[in-house]
Write a protein that holds these residues in place. Sequence first.
Motif, mmCIF file in Angstrom:
data_model
loop_
_atom_site.group_PDB
_atom_site.id
_atom_site.type_symbol
_atom_site.label_atom_id
_atom_site.label_comp_id
_atom_site.label_asym_id
_atom_site.label_seq_id
_atom_site.Cartn_x
_atom_site.Cartn_y
_atom_site.Cartn_z
ATOM 1 N N GLY A 1 85.981 -83.316 27.110
ATOM 2 C CA GLY A 1 86.332 -84.131 27.540
ATOM 3 C C GLY A 1 86.548 -84.353 28.429
ATOM 4 N N ASN A 2 86.735 -85.630 29.174
ATOM 5 C CA ASN A 2 88.223 -85.565 30.302
ATOM 6 C C ASN A 2 87.757 -87.263 30.630
ATOM 7 N N SER A 3 87.666 -88.390 29.476
ATOM 8 C CA SER A 3 87.337 -89.547 29.172
ATOM 9 C C SER A 3 88.697 -89.567 28.930
ATOM 10 N N PRO A 4 89.452 -91.342 29.734
ATOM 11 C CA PRO A 4 91.014 -91.093 29.156
ATOM 12 C C PRO A 4 91.320 -91.625 27.802
ATOM 13 N N GLY A 5 90.960 -91.355 27.329
ATOM 14 C CA GLY A 5 91.031 -91.137 25.836
ATOM 15 C C GLY A 5 90.957 -90.002 25.379
ATOM 16 N N ALA A 6 90.333 -89.126 25.320
ATOM 17 C CA ALA A 6 91.110 -87.759 25.497
ATOM 18 C C ALA A 6 91.495 -87.209 26.039
ATOM 19 N N ILE A 7 92.163 -88.086 27.049
ATOM 20 C CA ILE A 7 93.117 -87.188 28.196
ATOM 21 C C ILE A 7 94.818 -87.668 27.142
ATOM 22 N N ASN A 8 94.279 -88.871 26.974
ATOM 23 C CA ASN A 8 95.936 -89.945 26.389
ATOM 24 C C ASN A 8 96.067 -88.480 25.331
ATOM 25 N N ARG A 9 95.018 -88.640 24.373
ATOM 26 C CA ARG A 9 95.311 -87.283 22.978
ATOM 27 C C ARG A 9 95.322 -86.456 23.303
ATOM 28 N N HIS A 10 95.599 -86.044 23.745
ATOM 29 C CA HIS A 10 96.682 -84.420 24.563
ATOM 30 C C HIS A 10 97.955 -84.327 25.524
ATOM 31 N N LYS A 11 98.147 -86.161 25.096
ATOM 32 C CA LYS A 11 98.791 -85.920 26.407
ATOM 33 C C LYS A 11 100.747 -85.581 25.799
ATOM 34 N N ASN A 12 100.905 -85.829 24.468
ATOM 35 C CA ASN A 12 101.849 -85.070 24.212
ATOM 36 C C ASN A 12 102.202 -83.814 22.957
ATOM 37 N N ALA A 13 102.727 -83.151 23.072
ATOM 38 C CA ALA A 13 102.645 -81.315 23.236
ATOM 39 C C ALA A 13 103.152 -81.196 21.108
ATOM 40 N N ASN A 14 102.554 -80.931 20.423
ATOM 41 C CA ASN A 14 102.712 -81.044 18.849
ATOM 42 C C ASN A 14 102.569 -78.933 18.446
ATOM 43 N N ALA A 15 103.051 -78.538 17.929
ATOM 44 C CA ALA A 15 103.934 -77.319 17.852
ATOM 45 C C ALA A 15 102.990 -76.602 16.472
ATOM 46 N N ALA A 16 102.043 -77.767 15.601
ATOM 47 C CA ALA A 16 101.022 -78.335 14.581
ATOM 48 C C ALA A 16 100.002 -77.821 15.032
ATOM 49 N N TYR A 17 99.762 -78.439 16.132
ATOM 50 C CA TYR A 17 98.183 -77.951 16.282
ATOM 51 C C TYR A 17 97.376 -78.989 17.496
ATOM 52 N N SER A 18 98.260 -78.555 18.557
ATOM 53 C CA SER A 18 97.878 -79.259 19.807
ATOM 54 C C SER A 18 97.966 -78.644 20.635
ATOM 55 N N LEU A 19 97.937 -77.561 20.917
ATOM 56 C CA LEU A 19 97.535 -75.936 21.678
ATOM 57 C C LEU A 19 95.581 -76.232 22.351
ATOM 58 N N LEU A 20 95.952 -76.423 23.646
ATOM 59 C CA LEU A 20 94.587 -76.155 23.653
ATOM 60 C C LEU A 20 94.248 -74.345 24.723
ATOM 61 N N THR A 21 93.045 -74.181 24.433
ATOM 62 C CA THR A 21 93.316 -72.712 24.922
ATOM 63 C C THR A 21 91.890 -72.224 24.819
ATOM 64 N N THR A 22 91.320 -70.554 24.879
ATOM 65 C CA THR A 22 90.008 -70.167 24.856
ATOM 66 C C THR A 22 90.351 -69.524 23.988
ATOM 67 N N ALA A 23 88.600 -68.867 23.469
ATOM 68 C CA ALA A 23 89.326 -66.979 22.445
ATOM 69 C C ALA A 23 90.034 -66.348 23.541
ATOM 70 N N HIS A 24 89.634 -66.460 24.845
ATOM 71 C CA HIS A 24 90.244 -64.654 25.208
ATOM 72 C C HIS A 24 91.320 -65.129 25.549
ATOM 73 N N ASP A 25 91.272 -66.401 25.954
ATOM 74 C CA ASP A 25 93.541 -66.406 26.288
ATOM 75 C C ASP A 25 94.374 -66.112 24.532
ATOM 76 N N TYR A 26 93.653 -66.497 23.330
ATOM 77 C CA TYR A 26 94.307 -66.785 22.372
ATOM 78 C C TYR A 26 93.757 -65.051 21.949
ATOM 79 N N THR A 27 93.267 -64.860 22.263
ATOM 80 C CA THR A 27 92.763 -63.047 22.300
ATOM 81 C C THR A 27 94.313 -61.995 22.580
ATOM 82 N N LEU A 28 94.667 -62.967 23.902
ATOM 83 C CA LEU A 28 95.505 -61.674 24.350
ATOM 84 C C LEU A 28 97.280 -61.894 24.087
#
Length: 466
Positions: free
Chosen positions: A202-229
């Motif tokens: 979703g795109n609630s303020p809480g969801a956006i805030n939760r994905h605000k900071n980059a973390n090499a261990a777990y924060s990647l947002l992607t699709t199965a198509h992109d990850y396959t590339l």
Amino acid sequence: MKKISCAVILLLAFTHAFSQEKKIKSFADEYGIQGLQLVYVKGNKTQAYNIGTVNKGSDKKVSSNTIFEAASLSKCVFAYTVMRLYDSGIISLDTPLLHYTGSYERFDPKDARYAKITARMVLRHTTGLPNWGDDKGARLLFTPDSCFSYSGEGYVFLQKAVEKLTRKSLNDLAQEEVFTPFKMTSSSYVWESKFDTVSAFGNSPGAINRHKNANAAYSLLTTAHDYTLFLQALLAGQGLKPATRQLMFEKSSSGTRFDHPIIEANQHIDWGLGVGLQQNELGKSIWHWGDNGDFKGFFIAFPDRQEILVYFTHNPYGLNITADILNTFFGKQTWWQAQWLDYGFKSPKEIKALRAKLAKRGYSRAVEIVEKEKKNNPAYKLPEDDLNSLGYMLMSDNKKKEAAEVFKLNVNLYPNSANTYDSLAEAYEALDERELAIKNYKHSLELNPKNNNAAEHIKKLELLPL
């Protein structure tokens, strides 16, 4: 004749794909997984499957564009980025990372062992750091490079070193080194406005805030198509020196984990630099799993066979179906990763049979059904953990009454377990059965005085008005 042959081939391909989709859906349904995104590649042929909805209660269908949390699959993309920097001479794999950072706020400055930690140790999970520390920092479990222990803390430390060396953010680096060259247009380590209508969370303020900071261990947002590339490029060694690609894919540490029981799967699981390694009947593969709680993901790739499978789910039980999915696409094999990860039921056949009987005869008869099974077969046994997992699966599907009956069965079978009473209390609490919830939390606390969860819930419930 040629036209007829082509038509037959197309029909067979469609029938096969439909059969696979039907199987995937049945696996998902068994665990209440409402949606799944999967891509399978063999050579130059790609199959994509988008099943169900993005989350419970939503009518929004999963599509190839739906954005998922990749969870720990984030680590592999970051590892590739680090190896690119290694090839460029920007970072050494064996120079202590504190040499680059100067200090690190999550380490105890009195413990000289932290100064041993290198990028190589991070990528092969031998730093001695816990997966995650606490608000006091990340204390060492053992002397660095003496054992394997999976660690997200290590990746964050390496991220800090890389960002200081390059003077660039993790996401900017990933865009330069991975996302742009591989045309991964739906990938980012941080929230982007283009995800507004396509994210599974979703795109609630809480969801956006939760994905605000980059973390090499777990924060990647992607699709199965992109990850396959990304995986196709990785298998091809694109952007890496041949020797560097080989470093990633060869054994660097054993999969025998610190403070874990010795199991047969350990003999078949190793770690390269940034990826897991497995050897089974099909040969050598690289793999990784992701677990961000409600988001689960998995990939496997066979370099010699040029076969890849990636899937993402928005469900806490998404990794319970890994072996079933792999068998569907690769044929029945020994999937040591699934055994090593240990998601799913320990007695799946018994639980499946029990669920069928409960659905037919009613959950309120759970104890009666099991007592009859035990009478007919004295060796019949249902593991405590399996029943607990089944109860929570029902809870997540909003079947609270059914969950309570399963937890009651578990209490009946394991009356000396604090956890069975704790779980039953949670179900009663969810059903607004205040007195029964307090009673069972108290029983759990009697069996385990260190059960802080029960103590906190008792305190909260007793403050509620009658």
